[in-house]
Design a protein around this motif. Sequence first.
Motif, PDB file in Angstrom:
ATOM      1  N   UNK A 117       0.816  -1.160   0.008  1.00  0.00           N
ATOM      2  CA  UNK A 117      -0.053  -0.158   0.082  1.00  0.00           C
ATOM      3  C   UNK A 117       0.806   1.281  -0.008  1.00  0.00           C
ATOM      4  N   UNK A 118       1.735   1.388   0.865  1.00  0.00           N
ATOM      5  CA  UNK A 118       2.786   2.457   0.987  1.00  0.00           C
ATOM      6  C   UNK A 118       3.538   2.532  -0.288  1.00  0.00           C
ATOM      7  N   UNK A 119       4.211   1.385  -0.688  1.00  0.00           N
ATOM      8  CA  UNK A 119       4.902   1.357  -1.880  1.00  0.00           C
ATOM      9  C   UNK A 119       4.048   2.192  -3.127  1.00  0.00           C
ATOM     10  N   UNK A 120       2.987   1.638  -3.417  1.00  0.00           N
ATOM     11  CA  UNK A 120       2.180   2.009  -4.599  1.00  0.00           C
ATOM     12  C   UNK A 120       1.664   3.293  -4.538  1.00  0.00           C
ATOM     13  N   UNK A 121       1.631   3.897  -3.256  1.00  0.00           N
ATOM     14  CA  UNK A 121       1.129   5.437  -2.951  1.00  0.00           C
ATOM     15  C   UNK A 121       2.412   6.223  -3.396  1.00  0.00           C
ATOM     16  N   UNK A 122       3.516   5.727  -3.041  1.00  0.00           N
ATOM     17  CA  UNK A 122       4.711   6.726  -3.007  1.00  0.00           C
ATOM     18  C   UNK A 122       5.329   6.597  -4.601  1.00  0.00           C
ATOM     19  N   UNK A 123       5.197   5.462  -5.132  1.00  0.00           N
ATOM     20  CA  UNK A 123       5.571   5.365  -6.323  1.00  0.00           C
ATOM     21  C   UNK A 123       4.796   5.679  -7.496  1.00  0.00           C
ATOM     22  N   UNK A 124       3.380   5.476  -7.382  1.00  0.00           N
ATOM     23  CA  UNK A 124       2.419   5.766  -8.403  1.00  0.00           C
ATOM     24  C   UNK A 124       1.455   6.546  -8.168  1.00  0.00           C
ATOM     25  N   UNK A 125       1.443   7.238  -6.890  1.00  0.00           N
ATOM     26  CA  UNK A 125       0.546   7.862  -6.307  1.00  0.00           C
ATOM     27  C   UNK A 125      -1.182   7.311  -6.487  1.00  0.00           C
ATOM     28  N   UNK A 126      -0.939   6.014  -6.105  1.00  0.00           N
ATOM     29  CA  UNK A 126      -2.332   5.075  -6.242  1.00  0.00           C
ATOM     30  C   UNK A 126      -2.663   4.875  -4.860  1.00  0.00           C
ATOM     31  N   UNK A 127      -3.832   5.048  -4.510  1.00  0.00           N
ATOM     32  CA  UNK A 127      -4.284   4.713  -2.962  1.00  0.00           C
ATOM     33  C   UNK A 127      -5.177   3.408  -3.090  1.00  0.00           C
ATOM     34  N   UNK A 128      -4.951   2.380  -2.270  1.00  0.00           N
ATOM     35  CA  UNK A 128      -5.850   1.253  -2.055  1.00  0.00           C
ATOM     36  C   UNK A 128      -6.145   0.924  -0.658  1.00  0.00           C
ATOM     37  N   UNK A 129      -7.147   0.421  -0.542  1.00  0.00           N
ATOM     38  CA  UNK A 129      -7.748  -0.036   0.761  1.00  0.00           C
ATOM     39  C   UNK A 129      -7.086  -1.466   1.237  1.00  0.00           C
ATOM     40  N   UNK A 130      -6.720  -1.557   2.617  1.00  0.00           N
ATOM     41  CA  UNK A 130      -6.238  -2.628   3.029  1.00  0.00           C
ATOM     42  C   UNK A 130      -6.912  -3.419   3.867  1.00  0.00           C
ATOM     43  N   UNK A 131      -8.522  -3.037   3.893  1.00  0.00           N
ATOM     44  CA  UNK A 131      -9.302  -3.680   4.942  1.00  0.00           C
ATOM     45  C   UNK A 131      -9.631  -5.078   5.185  1.00  0.00           C
ATOM     46  N   UNK A 132      -9.102  -5.896   4.346  1.00  0.00           N
ATOM     47  CA  UNK A 132      -9.562  -7.287   4.287  1.00  0.00           C
ATOM     48  C   UNK A 132      -8.467  -8.045   4.532  1.00  0.00           C
ATOM     49  N   UNK A 133      -7.311  -7.354   5.127  1.00  0.00           N
ATOM     50  CA  UNK A 133      -6.016  -8.242   5.584  1.00  0.00           C
ATOM     51  C   UNK A 133      -6.255  -9.502   6.358  1.00  0.00           C
ATOM     52  N   UNK A 134      -7.318  -9.502   7.336  1.00  0.00           N
ATOM     53  CA  UNK A 134      -7.477 -10.484   8.098  1.00  0.00           C
ATOM     54  C   UNK A 134      -8.859 -11.449   7.915  1.00  0.00           C
ATOM     55  N   UNK A 135      -9.099 -11.056   6.660  1.00  0.00           N
ATOM     56  CA  UNK A 135     -10.229 -11.688   6.144  1.00  0.00           C
ATOM     57  C   UNK A 135     -10.257 -13.346   5.967  1.00  0.00           C
ATOM     58  N   UNK A 136     -11.351 -14.107   6.156  1.00  0.00           N
ATOM     59  CA  UNK A 136     -11.233 -15.233   5.897  1.00  0.00           C
ATOM     60  C   UNK A 136     -11.612 -15.530   4.560  1.00  0.00           C
ATOM     61  N   UNK A 137     -10.490 -16.105   3.891  1.00  0.00           N
ATOM     62  CA  UNK A 137     -10.399 -16.481   2.495  1.00  0.00           C
ATOM     63  C   UNK A 137     -10.985 -17.711   2.189  1.00  0.00           C
ATOM     64  N   UNK A 138     -11.359 -18.582   3.146  1.00  0.00           N
ATOM     65  CA  UNK A 138     -12.017 -19.745   2.943  1.00  0.00           C
ATOM     66  C   UNK A 138     -13.501 -19.846   2.957  1.00  0.00           C
ATOM     67  N   UNK A 139     -13.977 -18.679   3.502  1.00  0.00           N
ATOM     68  CA  UNK A 139     -15.453 -18.375   3.460  1.00  0.00           C
ATOM     69  C   UNK A 139     -16.068 -18.472   2.183  1.00  0.00           C
ATOM     70  N   UNK A 140     -17.161 -19.132   1.784  1.00  0.00           N
ATOM     71  CA  UNK A 140     -17.859 -18.735   0.525  1.00  0.00           C
ATOM     72  C   UNK A 140     -19.199 -18.492   0.720  1.00  0.00           C
ATOM     73  N   UNK A 141     -19.941 -17.563  -0.219  1.00  0.00           N
ATOM     74  CA  UNK A 141     -19.160 -16.804  -1.248  1.00  0.00           C
ATOM     75  C   UNK A 141     -18.296 -15.705  -0.832  1.00  0.00           C
ATOM     76  N   UNK A 142     -17.491 -15.520  -1.615  1.00  0.00           N
ATOM     77  CA  UNK A 142     -16.434 -14.213  -1.334  1.00  0.00           C
ATOM     78  C   UNK A 142     -17.215 -12.976  -1.589  1.00  0.00           C
ATOM     79  N   UNK A 143     -17.051 -12.009  -0.650  1.00  0.00           N
ATOM     80  CA  UNK A 143     -17.894 -10.651  -0.592  1.00  0.00           C
ATOM     81  C   UNK A 143     -17.198  -9.830  -1.668  1.00  0.00           C
TER      82      UNK A 143
END
Length: 357
Positions: A117-143
Amino acid sequence: MYLIEEQESLDHFLNDIKNEACIAVDTEFTRVNSYYPKLCLVQIATPSLIACIDCLCEIDLRGLWKLIFDKRIEKIMHSCSQDLEIFFLLNNGIPKNIFDTQIAAAFIGHSSQVGFKELLEEELNVKIEKSQTRSDWSKRPLAKAQLEYASDDVEDLIELANSIKDKLIELNRNEWVKEECEDLINKRTGLMDTSEIWKKTKGIKKLKHMQLRTAILISKWREEKAAEKDIPRKWLIDDHEIISIAKKEHLSPEAMQDLISSNRLRKEEIIKLNHFLEFSEENTLSSGRLNKGKRIKDDDMSAVSNYLESRSIELQISKDVLGSKKDMQNFIANRAGKLNKGWRRELLFKDLENLLN
């Protein structure tokens, strides 16, 4: 971005991108309740396409692995050691031709552990959300939020890599990064090689002789049993319990069971562990010396550390990229390791030799 959950969609996507010179790759997985990581999603992007491949669907992934392991295709990834561990466990190998943007970014002035996230913002000025870092990726359906997060991790990765590569060429450091990425794919870390994972047992380095031997044997036994049951190793025996058992001589199975809080080991398994400790002929004492090596003078260590600090400032590269404490010790004691290899040797060796002679 589209989600691939069927074989036909996967086959079409792989056919569309098979001639790409480079692809962005990321994975999502879970390993909270298991010994082995469980691959849930693979994200792949090209300059024009993004797909999230659901690895929990009943689809044949052999075509996907063929693409990822195609050495002609450059794989752009960020901080990919855990991804490589999964690739190794599923395919008994690591893909060639990888460019890790976290590794590369350290050679153009970023910290060695810079986040995506930090690298993308500093190099390309692109901002992204990292709200799903602790998400349960095995749960279906994916949100929807999960899929957006997953696609964000690869959408701008190729452009980011190109930006970093341009700066590396200006600094004449592209070969340095190539060497670092080669070292990365030749390493066997985590579950790729568990032969010395006992060294991570907290408190084990303070033990000596037979206590150390016992602790190493228990740690190795625990590792095999955790893999067999596919549960986290500490769910079987905690580190402090290994140390407690190792400090006591000739424990009965009953006494050993009293020191183990987990209910995931059956009485018969503890009896087998007790028997294993009593009759094992494995020579752990030679491997258990923790590679202490020669005694290193404080003055030598200080001189090398100060030199690397000054060069890191001059080069605008984090000191830990030039060499860790362990690297410094290895060089001082044996003239071996990272500081005597490749671009580091070319850049630092003569000065280090003069310092120490």
